[in-house]
Every structure is written in structure tokens, then in C-alpha cells.
Design a protein around this motif. Structure first.
Motif, short mmCIF file in Angstrom:
data_model
loop_
_atom_site.label_atom_id
_atom_site.label_comp_id
_atom_site.label_asym_id
_atom_site.label_seq_id
_atom_site.Cartn_x
_atom_site.Cartn_y
_atom_site.Cartn_z
N LEU A 8 0.84 -1.19 0.00
CA LEU A 8 0.00 0.00 0.00
C LEU A 8 0.88 1.24 0.00
CD1 LEU A 8 -2.46 -1.10 2.83
CD2 LEU A 8 -3.03 -0.93 0.39
N PHE A 9 0.32 2.35 -0.47
CA PHE A 9 1.00 3.64 -0.38
C PHE A 9 0.33 4.46 0.71
CE2 PHE A 9 2.13 2.44 -4.69
CZ PHE A 9 3.46 2.80 -4.74
N VAL A 54 -0.98 8.89 -2.86
CA VAL A 54 -0.41 8.51 -4.15
C VAL A 54 1.04 8.99 -4.17
CG1 VAL A 54 -0.63 8.81 -6.65
CG2 VAL A 54 -2.68 8.66 -5.23
N PRO A 55 1.96 8.12 -4.62
CA PRO A 55 3.38 8.48 -4.61
C PRO A 55 3.76 9.48 -5.69
CG PRO A 55 3.08 6.40 -5.74
CD PRO A 55 1.72 6.80 -5.19
N SER A 56 4.91 10.10 -5.51
CA SER A 56 5.45 10.99 -6.54
C SER A 56 5.91 10.13 -7.72
CB SER A 56 6.64 11.78 -6.00
OG SER A 56 7.75 10.91 -5.78
N ASP A 99 -1.39 -2.20 -8.57
CA ASP A 99 -2.54 -2.48 -7.70
C ASP A 99 -2.46 -1.65 -6.41
OD1 ASP A 99 -3.55 -4.26 -9.55
OD2 ASP A 99 -2.95 -6.06 -8.44
N ALA A 100 -1.25 -1.47 -5.88
CA ALA A 100 -1.07 -0.68 -4.66
C ALA A 100 -1.50 0.77 -4.89
CB ALA A 100 0.38 -0.75 -4.19
N ILE A 101 -1.17 1.30 -6.06
CA ILE A 101 -1.58 2.69 -6.37
C ILE A 101 -3.10 2.77 -6.46
CG2 ILE A 101 -1.67 4.42 -8.21
CD1 ILE A 101 1.24 4.05 -8.65
N LYS A 102 -3.72 1.82 -7.18
CA LYS A 102 -5.18 1.83 -7.34
C LYS A 102 -5.87 1.76 -5.98
CE LYS A 102 -5.14 -0.54 -11.75
NZ LYS A 102 -5.29 -1.88 -12.32
N THR A 103 -5.46 0.81 -5.15
CA THR A 103 -6.07 0.63 -3.83
C THR A 103 -5.87 1.88 -2.97
OG1 THR A 103 -5.71 -1.75 -3.92
CG2 THR A 103 -6.08 -0.78 -1.73
N ARG A 115 -5.19 4.99 -3.89
CA ARG A 115 -5.93 6.14 -4.43
C ARG A 115 -7.41 6.03 -4.02
NH1 ARG A 115 -4.50 6.35 -9.95
NH2 ARG A 115 -2.93 7.90 -9.45
N ARG A 116 -7.99 4.83 -4.19
CA ARG A 116 -9.39 4.62 -3.83
C ARG A 116 -9.60 4.87 -2.33
NH1 ARG A 116 -9.82 -0.56 -4.61
NH2 ARG A 116 -10.01 -1.12 -2.43
N MET A 117 -8.71 4.32 -1.49
CA MET A 117 -8.85 4.48 -0.05
C MET A 117 -8.67 5.93 0.39
SD MET A 117 -9.73 1.54 0.98
CE MET A 117 -9.53 1.50 2.74
#
Length: 157
Positions: free
Chosen positions: A39-40, A119-121, A144-148, A150-152
Motif C-alpha cells: 500500500l501507499f 499517491v506516490p510521486s 494495484d497498490a496505487i489503485k487501492t 488512491r481509492r482508499m
């Protein structure tokens, strides 16, 4: 000297970056952390990778043999113990050269769970992607980590 094994899942998969930060560190192999997801999360300075428990998920990692000085450099980089904490994990490490699998006691940094999703740089993401490519890991884990995340981050606002 007692050997310590550090497992990396984010920007410390980037071999060039690790060579600068921890000149004595040696790559010993790869593994996966079962029942964890990538996760991010982060702070005002940015969002970075962390792992959290999730049944059925897994996170690809590289294992590094580190010295006391390397571990101290990692502590500083990871903001230990304020930003990330350390935990021990016993994992099967597949040797880079031998291909043999050996159980190793390792340590890993995990961001404090109360940090917000984000969301990361582009720079951080490029650093992580370079590491993923170096080890032949499936980039889908990062995407997938970015998508999750961002959604969260939108759900929590």
C-alpha cells in the motif's frame, strides 16, 4: 560479526540507491511475504510503500545481508521508529546465485498503520519500478497498490 538480513519491498529494491545508502549490503535472494499487501501511505512529505496484513495476498521482496552500519543507515532513511517500525519475519529466501531456498530470520520496516493513504510521486514510483525490474518482479503489485491507495484516500475524505 552477526549477519542480519533485511527484506526490501519498495525503493530499497533499487540496487543503485541501496549501493549508495548501504555500501556493505549484499543481495542474497528473493522471497514473498504471504498474507500481506502493498500500500501507499504517508505524510505531508509524500506517500511511500508499506505493507499490511491481507489474507491471500503476497508481496515480493529482495533480501539483503546488512552490517550494523547499514542497518543504522536504513533506520535513518526509514524514519525509524517514528515513521516506520521494524518487525522480524522468518521467510524462505531463494538464493540469487544458488537458487537454493533457505529459511532466514529477517527484519522489515512497516509504516505505522495510522498514516493516511496517498499517491506516490513520479520519482518515487520510478525508483520502485526500477527495483522491480532489476529483480524480475511483477509490476502489477505496484500498480494495484496505487489503485487501492488512491481509492482508499478518496473514501477517507
Amino acid at each position: 560479526m552477526k549477519k542480519r538480513y533485511y527484506i526490501a519491498y519498495g525503493s530499497n529494491l533499487n540496487i543503485r540507491q541501496m549501493r549508495m545508502r548501504c555500501p556493505s549490503a549484499r543481495i542474497i535472494g528473493t522471497s514473498e511475504i504471504p498474507d500481506y499487501e502493498l500500500l501507499f501511505k504517508g505524510s505531508r512529505t509524500g506517500s511511500y510503500l508499506t505493507i499490511e496484513p491481507k489474507k491471500g495476498s503476497r508481496v515480493p521482496v529482495a533480501a539483503w545481508e546488512v552490517t550494523v552500519e547499514d542497518e543504522q543507515a536504513l533506520d535513518r532513511y526509514e524514519g525509524f521508529p517514528t515513521f516506520y517500525y521494524k518487525t522480524e519475519m522468518k521467510l524462505p529466501i531463494k538464493g540469487i546465485r544458488s537458487g537454493r531456498i533457505r529459511m532466514r530470520n529477517t527484519f522489515v520496516y512497516i509504516m505505522h498503520e495510522n498514516r493516511p493513504f496517498g499517491v506516490p510521486s513520479r520519482f518515487y514510483m520510478a525508483t520502485c519500478l526500477e527495483g522491480y525490474r532489476s529483480f524480475g518482479f511483477d509490476e502489477t503489485y505496484l500498480l494495484d497498490a496505487i489503485k487501492t491507495s488512491r481509492r482508499m484516500s478518496h473514501e477517507r475524505k
